[in-house]
Design a protein around this motif. Sequence first.
Motif, PDB file in Angstrom:
ATOM      1  N   VAL A 172       0.841  -1.199   0.000  1.00 37.24           N
ATOM      2  CA  VAL A 172       0.000   0.000   0.000  1.00 37.24           C
ATOM      3  C   VAL A 172       0.876   1.249   0.000  1.00 37.24           C
ATOM      4  CG1 VAL A 172      -1.679   1.324   1.347  1.00 37.24           C
ATOM      5  CG2 VAL A 172      -1.958  -1.146   1.106  1.00 37.24           C
ATOM      6  N   VAL A 173       1.936   1.245   0.810  1.00 36.64           N
ATOM      7  CA  VAL A 173       2.865   2.382   0.822  1.00 36.64           C
ATOM      8  C   VAL A 173       3.483   2.580  -0.553  1.00 36.64           C
ATOM      9  CG1 VAL A 173       5.028   3.247   1.778  1.00 36.64           C
ATOM     10  CG2 VAL A 173       3.349   2.169   3.274  1.00 36.64           C
ATOM     11  N   LEU A 253      -5.081  12.132  -0.298  1.00 38.09           N
ATOM     12  CA  LEU A 253      -4.907  10.874  -1.019  1.00 38.09           C
ATOM     13  C   LEU A 253      -5.755   9.822  -0.327  1.00 38.09           C
ATOM     14  CD1 LEU A 253      -1.054  10.688  -1.658  1.00 38.09           C
ATOM     15  CD2 LEU A 253      -2.787  10.487  -3.411  1.00 38.09           C
ATOM     16  N   ALA A 254      -6.372   8.938  -1.106  1.00 41.70           N
ATOM     17  CA  ALA A 254      -7.163   7.837  -0.550  1.00 41.70           C
ATOM     18  C   ALA A 254      -6.931   6.597  -1.398  1.00 41.70           C
ATOM     19  CB  ALA A 254      -8.645   8.194  -0.502  1.00 41.70           C
ATOM     20  N   PHE A 255      -7.200   5.428  -0.815  1.00 47.21           N
ATOM     21  CA  PHE A 255      -6.985   4.180  -1.548  1.00 47.21           C
ATOM     22  C   PHE A 255      -8.025   3.155  -1.110  1.00 47.21           C
ATOM     23  CE2 PHE A 255      -4.709   3.658   2.383  1.00 47.21           C
ATOM     24  CZ  PHE A 255      -4.901   2.336   2.730  1.00 47.21           C
ATOM     25  N   ARG A 256      -8.228   2.178  -1.985  1.00 46.92           N
ATOM     26  CA  ARG A 256      -9.086   1.032  -1.687  1.00 46.92           C
ATOM     27  C   ARG A 256      -8.668  -0.128  -2.571  1.00 46.92           C
ATOM     28  NH1 ARG A 256     -13.725  -0.023  -5.005  1.00 46.92           N
ATOM     29  NH2 ARG A 256     -13.822   1.347  -6.834  1.00 46.92           N
ATOM     30  N   GLU A 257      -9.012  -1.335  -2.142  1.00 42.81           N
ATOM     31  CA  GLU A 257      -8.703  -2.522  -2.941  1.00 42.81           C
ATOM     32  C   GLU A 257      -9.778  -2.687  -4.006  1.00 42.81           C
ATOM     33  OE1 GLU A 257      -8.691  -7.220  -2.101  1.00 42.81           O
ATOM     34  OE2 GLU A 257      -7.129  -6.122  -0.997  1.00 42.81           O
ATOM     35  N   ALA A 262      -5.349  -5.534  -7.714  1.00 41.22           N
ATOM     36  CA  ALA A 262      -5.169  -4.116  -8.015  1.00 41.22           C
ATOM     37  C   ALA A 262      -5.721  -3.240  -6.904  1.00 41.22           C
ATOM     38  CB  ALA A 262      -5.832  -3.753  -9.346  1.00 41.22           C
ATOM     39  N   LEU A 263      -5.043  -2.103  -6.709  1.00 42.34           N
ATOM     40  CA  LEU A 263      -5.492  -1.048  -5.806  1.00 42.34           C
ATOM     41  C   LEU A 263      -5.941   0.158  -6.629  1.00 42.34           C
ATOM     42  CD1 LEU A 263      -2.669  -1.062  -3.093  1.00 42.34           C
ATOM     43  CD2 LEU A 263      -5.034  -1.800  -2.760  1.00 42.34           C
ATOM     44  N   GLU A 264      -6.887   0.913  -6.071  1.00 43.89           N
ATOM     45  CA  GLU A 264      -7.311   2.168  -6.690  1.00 43.89           C
ATOM     46  C   GLU A 264      -6.928   3.307  -5.755  1.00 43.89           C
ATOM     47  OE1 GLU A 264     -11.274   3.289  -8.945  1.00 43.89           O
ATOM     48  OE2 GLU A 264     -11.524   3.613  -6.789  1.00 43.89           O
ATOM     49  N   VAL A 265      -6.185   4.276  -6.294  1.00 44.71           N
ATOM     50  CA  VAL A 265      -5.753   5.442  -5.524  1.00 44.71           C
ATOM     51  C   VAL A 265      -6.466   6.663  -6.087  1.00 44.71           C
ATOM     52  CG1 VAL A 265      -3.809   6.861  -4.800  1.00 44.71           C
ATOM     53  CG2 VAL A 265      -3.518   4.390  -5.054  1.00 44.71           C
ATOM     54  N   ARG A 298      -7.912   9.567 -10.627  1.00 47.90           N
ATOM     55  CA  ARG A 298      -8.168   8.195 -10.187  1.00 47.90           C
ATOM     56  C   ARG A 298      -7.166   7.280 -10.892  1.00 47.90           C
ATOM     57  NH1 ARG A 298     -12.659   6.760  -7.510  1.00 47.90           N
ATOM     58  NH2 ARG A 298     -13.640   8.720  -8.194  1.00 47.90           N
ATOM     59  N   MET A 299      -6.420   6.513 -10.094  1.00 49.15           N
ATOM     60  CA  MET A 299      -5.369   5.661 -10.631  1.00 49.15           C
ATOM     61  C   MET A 299      -5.608   4.207 -10.239  1.00 49.15           C
ATOM     62  SD  MET A 299      -2.056   7.975  -9.625  1.00 49.15           S
ATOM     63  CE  MET A 299      -2.114   9.766  -9.737  1.00 49.15           C
ATOM     64  N   ARG A 300      -5.218   3.305 -11.146  1.00 47.33           N
ATOM     65  CA  ARG A 300      -5.288   1.867 -10.890  1.00 47.33           C
ATOM     66  C   ARG A 300      -3.858   1.327 -10.892  1.00 47.33           C
ATOM     67  NH1 ARG A 300      -5.260  -3.065 -13.446  1.00 47.33           N
ATOM     68  NH2 ARG A 300      -6.780  -4.612 -12.728  1.00 47.33           N
ATOM     69  N   ILE A 301      -3.482   0.664  -9.791  1.00 44.10           N
ATOM     70  CA  ILE A 301      -2.117   0.150  -9.640  1.00 44.10           C
ATOM     71  C   ILE A 301      -2.203  -1.315  -9.252  1.00 44.10           C
ATOM     72  CG2 ILE A 301       0.065   0.407  -8.398  1.00 44.10           C
ATOM     73  CD1 ILE A 301      -0.684   3.310  -7.868  1.00 44.10           C
TER      74      ILE A 301
END
Length: 401
Positions: A172-173, A253-257, A262-265, A298-301
């Motif tokens: 996550v970091v 900044l926020a994130f979720r699975e 993949a994570l979405e930031v 919105r980013m997908r990682i």
Amino acid sequence: MAVPGDPPGGTPDGIGGGDDEPRPDEYRSVVFDEDFVRAARLQEYSAEERMGEHARAVRSRSLWSAGGAAAGQGTSTPGRGARQGMLLVLLIATAFAVAVYMGLRNPYVPPPGGTAEPLSSVVVPLAPAEPVPGGKPAELYERSRAADYRVGAAGITLPALRRTHHFTEGQVVAALSIAKDYLVQSSLDPDVLSGTASRPVRVLLDPGQLTQFDRSMTAPAGDGGHAATGWLVRFDPTVALVADTRVRVSGTLAFRELTPEALEVTTDHTFVYAVRPAGGAPAGADGASLFTVRRELRMRIDKDDLTARRTELTSAYVLAGPQDCASDPAGGFRPLTAGAAPTTVGPPATDPYTDGRPRRTAGLCGVLAPGAAPTAQPPPAPLVPAPAPQVAVPVSPAPAP
């Protein structure tokens, strides 16, 4: 007595010559060496083994043969080669069964085609409601709502960290740091802001989006997918230049699975730039003004992106002003600089009957709230003349009566 075929001098000593004895020349073409014996498919039992009831005279030396008597007698065990062959077959069958089982039980289904999702962007210019105030960059910041904002990358802070169901805290970091790097390179890099470079942003993108990014840089269009200002912050160098590199920044900044892979930031930041007219007074002079950009990205990682340190930018919503609504911000922002009057001209006209793809963001234009501009500098206090000093006037004594 000599027999036909015997040598004229008789049979040599040590060689039988009777009719009932085999002649040596009859087996000269047959060589019974050790390799021949080992290669035989049948092996004769010994005399002791043949004494058993219903025992066979020979046994097969095939790899698959059990090497013993008929089923049910149990008088012998499989040979070493047979046991090795059966073990090999068993191992191959077990490995195949495990592979099939793991393939059926794998919960991850890769996305069809494996291509990155294209960027969808909206860029909205904000027209001023009153004349654009000017001044020195430091003074403008002090009189604006960005007075308490941090400078540069220090204004992009990470949220509270926690692991997700399929991602560790370290992963996550890493995802958040990639998102921060993208914001720094696309919003704060001086070469990117001036329009002279785009590579610092390009190297952080998923390879599946590079074609779309390159087209946005070389042929920007306000079609919702190819605006250069959807990917990064860039000023039209013929209109305005950055007057102070100490950009003020604030946001979250926020994130979720998103999926197990993949994570979405999500990023939401406001960037405040001090700009000056191109070819005008040098940086630090009184001719600067503030230009504000609000970026919601919105980013997908995924896990591969974590290793390669890249991201997939899926959406961008950008508000930027003060600008003229009649100008197209797709290629670069065109700020209204200090002293510019409010504009009442709307966005470019759109003909719904024209061929080709119409401008998808046609008609999008906002009004910059008056409170977003720096407050006017208070006028200096008027000079009040000092009171004249009082002069003591001698009083003549009254005459005596």
